[in-house]
Design a protein around this motif. Sequence first.
Motif, PDB file in Angstrom:
ATOM      1  N   GLU A  29       2.029   6.703  -6.899  1.00  0.00           N
ATOM      2  CA  GLU A  29       1.155   8.127  -7.202  1.00  0.00           C
ATOM      3  C   GLU A  29       1.886   9.130  -6.824  1.00  0.00           C
ATOM      4  OE1 GLU A  29      -2.806   7.198  -6.297  1.00  0.00           O
ATOM      5  OE2 GLU A  29      -3.131   5.497  -7.514  1.00  0.00           O
ATOM      6  N   ARG A  30       2.183   9.284  -5.882  1.00  0.00           N
ATOM      7  CA  ARG A  30       2.894  10.823  -5.415  1.00  0.00           C
ATOM      8  C   ARG A  30       3.965  10.998  -6.257  1.00  0.00           C
ATOM      9  NH1 ARG A  30       6.833  12.629  -2.289  1.00  0.00           N
ATOM     10  NH2 ARG A  30       7.828  10.541  -2.201  1.00  0.00           N
ATOM     11  N   GLU A  59       2.624  12.234  -9.726  1.00  0.00           N
ATOM     12  CA  GLU A  59       1.972  13.483  -9.706  1.00  0.00           C
ATOM     13  C   GLU A  59       3.243  14.438  -9.727  1.00  0.00           C
ATOM     14  OE1 GLU A  59      -0.629  16.397  -6.900  1.00  0.00           O
ATOM     15  OE2 GLU A  59      -0.587  14.120  -6.742  1.00  0.00           O
ATOM     16  N   ARG A 104       1.919   4.788 -14.760  1.00  0.00           N
ATOM     17  CA  ARG A 104       0.610   5.718 -14.163  1.00  0.00           C
ATOM     18  C   ARG A 104       0.395   7.066 -15.450  1.00  0.00           C
ATOM     19  NH1 ARG A 104       0.176   2.086 -11.845  1.00  0.00           N
ATOM     20  NH2 ARG A 104      -0.527   1.689  -9.562  1.00  0.00           N
ATOM     21  N   TRP A 115       0.852  -1.355   0.139  1.00  0.00           N
ATOM     22  CA  TRP A 115       0.022  -0.185   0.030  1.00  0.00           C
ATOM     23  C   TRP A 115       0.674   1.108  -0.024  1.00  0.00           C
ATOM     24  CZ3 TRP A 115      -0.711   4.159   3.406  1.00  0.00           C
ATOM     25  CH2 TRP A 115      -1.770   4.857   3.044  1.00  0.00           C
ATOM     26  N   LEU A 116       1.904   1.304   0.848  1.00  0.00           N
ATOM     27  CA  LEU A 116       2.775   2.526   0.762  1.00  0.00           C
ATOM     28  C   LEU A 116       3.494   2.591  -0.402  1.00  0.00           C
ATOM     29  CD1 LEU A 116       4.524   2.171   4.339  1.00  0.00           C
ATOM     30  CD2 LEU A 116       2.896   3.729   3.525  1.00  0.00           C
ATOM     31  N   HIS A 132       2.478   1.801  -3.502  1.00  0.00           N
ATOM     32  CA  HIS A 132       1.532   2.144  -4.120  1.00  0.00           C
ATOM     33  C   HIS A 132       1.167   3.697  -4.162  1.00  0.00           C
ATOM     34  CE1 HIS A 132      -2.781   2.676  -5.977  1.00  0.00           C
ATOM     35  NE2 HIS A 132      -2.393   1.992  -6.800  1.00  0.00           N
ATOM     36  N   ASP A 133       1.205   3.946  -2.892  1.00  0.00           N
ATOM     37  CA  ASP A 133       0.818   5.538  -2.542  1.00  0.00           C
ATOM     38  C   ASP A 133       2.224   6.241  -3.004  1.00  0.00           C
ATOM     39  OD1 ASP A 133      -0.876   7.415  -1.297  1.00  0.00           O
ATOM     40  OD2 ASP A 133       1.037   7.792  -0.092  1.00  0.00           O
ATOM     41  N   GLU A 134       3.289   5.776  -2.945  1.00  0.00           N
ATOM     42  CA  GLU A 134       4.557   6.540  -3.082  1.00  0.00           C
ATOM     43  C   GLU A 134       4.606   6.703  -4.651  1.00  0.00           C
ATOM     44  OE1 GLU A 134       7.998   8.712  -3.000  1.00  0.00           O
ATOM     45  OE2 GLU A 134       6.508   8.305  -1.549  1.00  0.00           O
TER      46      GLU A 134
END
Length: 416
Positions: free
Chosen positions: A39-40, A43, A149, A32-33, A35-37
């Motif tokens: 996307e961050r 961006e 992404r 999860w981390l 995946h979140d990293e």
Amino acid sequence: MTVVRRTLLRHALATLAAVLLVCALVVAGVWWLAHDEAERRAEQISRRVAAAVVVPLADRDLDAAGPEARQQLLEDVAPFRTVGMVTRVKIWLVEGPSARVVFSDEPKIEGLTRRFDPELAARLDGGAAVVLDVPVDEEHRYEPGPNQREVFLGFTDAAGRPARLEVYVPVDINGATVRALGLLVPPVIAGLLAVALAVLPLSVALARRRDRERAERRDAALYGLAAGELARRDLARRLHDDVLPGLASAGMMLDLAPARPELLSRARESVGDGMTRIRSVLDELLPEEIDAAGLPGALRALAAADEPVAAVEIGTVDGLGDRSAVLLYRAAGELLRNARAHSSASRITVRFAVVGDRARLTVSDDGTGFDPDAHPVPGHVGLPLVRRAAEDAGGRVTVRSAPGAGSTVVVELPAT
């Protein structure tokens, strides 16, 4: 299978289950981390690309841009593509509910038209950067791979028409997860194994204690059955050997009394003696109720009831409650029976006193002694029963003994 082996097996299975559960939670958390990293990071990169290309794009009419503008845009995004920060860049011009690709570093995509999601359009017009998974469809057939992404950013060209910058950023969620797990999982497993080894002695001790308690309960049940059987046999023996002969003799003397009147008084004596013996048996089967005031006398009676006669030392009984007195009386009877039956003692001493808020009963002998840490011999459960009763009442039992050195058992209870 022994208690230790069963405990080791259960402990190993519990440790394995804990390791698997914690590792699964760590894997899920790390993924999860990651995946979140991802996307961050996507961006952040898209905004850096936007800072390099959106300003010049905003000064152009995208619908009228020619080859020179396209070449300039390729040069602007080339550094990002060279270092692998982005894999694809598209410029969309919004035309009503649809949008058309007016620029891409892949020429085959230019001119592609599709409808834009109104919700996505509203978020872009509000200044947000929207990160999405790259779908597998006809529009994305030229994209270089699945580990990407797509990030959308909104802007306006020189003609005031809304446009969209779409940047494709490569991500490696699985690789990042594996690398993080390689750093985290070994210390986690080592820590769990260290904790399991640290608590293993406690688990073994608790298992042994539970096994002893089960054995004590089993022995207590057998002891109760055996005690009941012995009591019935003793009662039958005493009635048969002591009471019945006297009553039978009295009956014969009554039959002869008309011819020999002097036998009548002897018959009365035999009947009276039989009644006394029966009353004695009943007293033992149904002892009088014990209270705090009567405990000293009851202890003296227990001490003198059999051989060897025990010496009794009574201190103060002030503050002793009746319930504690009953329990202490029963404990004293059990400990005296043990000493007389198993210790081969020549001297037994019973001491009792109330000290503060604790009542203390001590039974000591000069007999053969025993190992207090050894498991009780089958059938010898008097001491475990006393210990269990004392602990249930909030007290404790202390045993001091050794083979050949006599024994001292101290029972402490709350006075009330």
